[in-house]
Design an enzyme around this catalytic site. Structure first.
Site, PDB file in Angstrom:
ATOM      1  N   GLN A  34       0.830  -1.197   0.000  1.00 32.71           N
ATOM      2  CA  GLN A  34       0.000   0.000   0.000  1.00 32.71           C
ATOM      3  C   GLN A  34       0.868   1.251   0.000  1.00 32.71           C
ATOM      4  O   GLN A  34       2.009   1.241   0.435  1.00 32.71           O
ATOM      5  CB  GLN A  34      -0.939  -0.008   1.196  1.00 32.71           C
ATOM      6  CG  GLN A  34      -0.260  -0.028   2.563  1.00 32.71           C
ATOM      7  CD  GLN A  34      -0.012  -1.434   3.085  1.00 32.71           C
ATOM      8  OE1 GLN A  34       0.118  -2.364   2.307  1.00 32.71           O
ATOM      9  NE2 GLN A  34       0.057  -1.576   4.402  1.00 32.71           N
ATOM     10  N   TRP A  43       1.012   4.151   1.700  1.00 33.44           N
ATOM     11  CA  TRP A  43       1.643   4.736   2.877  1.00 33.44           C
ATOM     12  C   TRP A  43       2.786   3.873   3.396  1.00 33.44           C
ATOM     13  O   TRP A  43       3.754   4.392   3.967  1.00 33.44           O
ATOM     14  CB  TRP A  43       0.622   4.997   3.986  1.00 33.44           C
ATOM     15  CG  TRP A  43      -0.209   3.833   4.429  1.00 33.44           C
ATOM     16  CD1 TRP A  43      -1.474   3.532   4.038  1.00 33.44           C
ATOM     17  CD2 TRP A  43       0.171   2.808   5.364  1.00 33.44           C
ATOM     18  NE1 TRP A  43      -1.914   2.381   4.673  1.00 33.44           N
ATOM     19  CE2 TRP A  43      -0.928   1.922   5.490  1.00 33.44           C
ATOM     20  CE3 TRP A  43       1.323   2.562   6.116  1.00 33.44           C
ATOM     21  CZ2 TRP A  43      -0.902   0.805   6.314  1.00 33.44           C
ATOM     22  CZ3 TRP A  43       1.360   1.454   6.937  1.00 33.44           C
ATOM     23  CH2 TRP A  43       0.257   0.589   7.036  1.00 33.44           C
ATOM     24  N   GLU A  88       6.613   5.008   4.094  1.00 28.12           N
ATOM     25  CA  GLU A  88       7.310   4.755   5.362  1.00 28.12           C
ATOM     26  C   GLU A  88       8.634   4.035   5.145  1.00 28.12           C
ATOM     27  O   GLU A  88       9.666   4.417   5.729  1.00 28.12           O
ATOM     28  CB  GLU A  88       6.419   3.922   6.288  1.00 28.12           C
ATOM     29  CG  GLU A  88       5.268   4.691   6.894  1.00 28.12           C
ATOM     30  CD  GLU A  88       4.404   3.832   7.794  1.00 28.12           C
ATOM     31  OE1 GLU A  88       3.476   4.381   8.408  1.00 28.12           O
ATOM     32  OE2 GLU A  88       4.644   2.611   7.886  1.00 28.12           O
ATOM     33  N   ASP A 106     -11.156  -3.624   4.038  1.00 24.77           N
ATOM     34  CA  ASP A 106     -11.913  -3.482   5.281  1.00 24.77           C
ATOM     35  C   ASP A 106     -12.957  -2.377   5.165  1.00 24.77           C
ATOM     36  O   ASP A 106     -14.150  -2.593   5.384  1.00 24.77           O
ATOM     37  CB  ASP A 106     -10.940  -3.195   6.419  1.00 24.77           C
ATOM     38  CG  ASP A 106     -11.525  -3.482   7.797  1.00 24.77           C
ATOM     39  OD1 ASP A 106     -12.508  -4.235   7.882  1.00 24.77           O
ATOM     40  OD2 ASP A 106     -10.980  -2.960   8.783  1.00 24.77           O
ATOM     41  N   ARG A 118       0.843  -2.277  13.334  1.00 28.16           N
ATOM     42  CA  ARG A 118       0.595  -3.383  14.249  1.00 28.16           C
ATOM     43  C   ARG A 118       1.891  -3.780  14.957  1.00 28.16           C
ATOM     44  O   ARG A 118       2.929  -3.861  14.307  1.00 28.16           O
ATOM     45  CB  ARG A 118       0.019  -4.576  13.468  1.00 28.16           C
ATOM     46  CG  ARG A 118      -1.342  -4.251  12.865  1.00 28.16           C
ATOM     47  CD  ARG A 118      -1.916  -5.353  12.035  1.00 28.16           C
ATOM     48  NE  ARG A 118      -1.350  -5.426  10.701  1.00 28.16           N
ATOM     49  CZ  ARG A 118      -1.877  -6.157   9.705  1.00 28.16           C
ATOM     50  NH1 ARG A 118      -2.979  -6.847   9.897  1.00 28.16           N
ATOM     51  NH2 ARG A 118      -1.311  -6.190   8.525  1.00 28.16           N
TER      52      ARG A 118
END
Length: 537
Positions: A163, A165, A169, A303, A505
């Protein structure tokens, strides 16, 4: 007008129940639902979406202080962040890595390696290696320990196919590592290009303050970006929360509107109110047919899209048929060869809770029957192999468990005599039995067995056990859970819970309005399945 299938009777997350009018003769459960639904409606913003801001967090606050310090920008904001971090250290940080980050940003000695070991020692997840690399690099940037020596760092920081983002990162972490170890040659031009959008004015790309702050710390190391980095750093004060800290993300308005809309639908909210929420939600669909978690977030995910499809279908599958169909196409395009669904991009790891969400969104449409069966088989296989106790973007076992129960119910509703029906029914029974066996003595549930009860964990579990009224132990669990929640409703009608969401997470972050959303969903399911013998309020 594009027409889509109606929700499956008795299976939708928007469990239909009588409108909770607080009239004489109404029971405590209906009074509680009415007060909670009324409170939730006040969260609607002028654009129709429910407002769901994210609380500040220690990790982002520490990195923000680091950015302002190295750029020499905004002493007042630096002071606010410093106070936020000192308060967090004094009151107790939620996990060892965030405590280490706060202390390092404040210039104190910390054992960064020890903090990593304590946080990730029991973290059994396919992202564990990447998280160790991320937190190692962040703590090194904050001064907790030297940058580690890594074999093949170019490969370790690679994030192609992930993804948006996450690509940002990992590019930022790669730059920080390369310059921190005196090896800037490791940085390629494509790394700088991945970071450049974070230097532009406006909200953070992907709604992610962590990704942008890391990107700005990396971009400061290239002189051509110095002015832009200082400008963005000077804008940070406008992103800080009242407590002086920076949140992980901008908010979850889209997610909260989809799930809150389902909760209000089940609570019998006025049709015009529900339609207004659905109309606002439809306007925030991305070009790929999916939805992101907040307004302006162009990175769609399974989601959020699954919840949006469920809510729009429950509201009016005729009026919102085109949006539902687009969402279904987005979901189907991400199904993996194993039958499961990842959170973001096809080809990445499938997850149980996310796959269950896709099943619940796709099952009502007969054309998707084969995709649904493959997805349910994936969920069952994972449950048989490792137990249905996954914790993913939620910190709760009960989150994945209630979603799998709903997915199993969806499948059994559309293929009751199919070849997989027996094993699906068995897997469903195991999930419910797990919840019954792990209910606390006070009637609630915690994140994991033996944790203290909290409203969100309890609400998730309540959805599953309330859907099993023919099992005496589930009926008893339902009644105890309802009483537990009603005893904890605040005078304003709302609930307060420990954080449930996780990202990266396993770090927790908190969006307070989601507590009210989850509890209303749970109470709606309890009300919809209430039997006279259950003894519920």
């Amino acid at each position: 007008m594009t027409y889509r299938a109606l929700p499956l009777p008795g299976v939708s997350l928007a469990a239909p129940g009588p409108r909770p009018e607080p009239l004489p003769g109404s029971g405590p459960l209906d009074h509680a639902r009415a007060r909670l639904a009324g409170r939730l409606l006040t969260a609607a913003g002028p654009d129709g979406l429910l407002r769901a801001p994210c609380d500040s967090r220690i990790l982002e606050s520490a990195l923000a202080l680091r950015l302002l310090t190295v750029t020499g920008v905004d002493p007042d904001a630096q002071e606010r962040l410093t106070r936020r971090l000192k308060t967090a250290v004094d009151e107790g940080a939620p996990d060892p890595v965030q405590e280490a980050a706060a202390r390092a940003a404040l210039g104190e000695y910390v054992d960064g390696r020890g903090a990593l070991a304590r946080l990730l020692g029991g973290f059994d997840h396919f992202t564990a290696g990447r998280k160790r690399l991320m937190f190692q690099t962040i703590l090194a940037e904050l001064g907790a320990h030297p940058f580690p020596e890594l074999p093949s760092p170019e490969a370790l920081f690679e994030a192609r196919g992930q993804q948006g983002w996450l690509i940002t990162e990992m590019a930022a972490l790669k730059v920080l590592y390369a310059f921190g170890t005196g090896a800037p040659r490791l940085v390629a031009e494509q790394d700088w290009r991945a970071l450049e959008p974070c230097s532009l004015p406006g909200p953070p790309p992907y709604g992610n303050h962590l990704a942008r702050t890391l990107a700005l710390l990396a971009l400061r190391l290239r002189p051509r970006y110095a002015t832009a980095v200082r400008e963005r750093a000077s804008e940070l004060r406008g992103r800080l929360r009242e407590d002086g800290g920076l949140p992980f993300i901008t908010g979850m308005d889209v997610f909260a509107t989809a799930t809150g809309g389902l909760a209000l639908t089940g609570a019998g909210a006025p049709a015009h109110t529900v339609r207004a929420l659905a109309t606002a939600l439809a306007e925030h669909r991305n070009a790929d047919g999916g939805w992101g978690f907040d307004r302006g977030v162009a990175q769609s995910d399974v989601d959020d899209t699954a919840y949006c499809v469920e809510f729009l279908r429950a509201t009016d599958p005729g009026r919102f048929g085109a949006e539902v169909a687009a969402g279904e196409r987005y979901l189907l395009a991400r199904q993996g060869a194993d039958g499961g669904f990842p959170t973001f991009e096809r080809g990445t790891a499938s997850e149980v809770a996310i796959t269950a969400a896709a099943v619940n969104a796709l099952a009502p449409e007969p054309a998707h029957r084969s995709a649904v069966e493959a997805a349910v088989r994936f969920v069952v296989a994972r449950q048989e192999a490792a137990g249905p106790f996954e914790r993913s973007w939620s910190l709760n076992e009960s989150n994945a468990l209630f979603r799998t129960v709903l997915a199993h119910d969806s499948f059994l509703a559309v293929a009751p005599g199919g070849p997989a029906a027996t094993e699906v029914a068995r897997a469903r029974a195991r999930a419910v039995a797990r919840l019954i066996d792990t209910q606390n003595a006070d009637g609630g549930w915690g994140h994991v067995p033996s944790d203290p009860s909290d409203p969100i964990s309890t609400a998730y579990a309540l959805i599953a056990v309330a859907r099993t009224p023919t099992v005496p132990s589930a009926r008893g669990a339902t009644g105890r859970a309802v009483r537990h929640l009603l005893e904890r409703q605040r005078p304003d009608g709302g609930f307060v819970s420990r954080p449930d969401q996780a990202g990266p997470r396993p770090l927790a972050y908190h969006v307070p309005v989601l507590t009210d959303v989850c509890v209303l969903l749970g109470l709606n399911h309890a009300r919809a399945s209430r039997l006279p013998s259950q003894g519920m309020p």
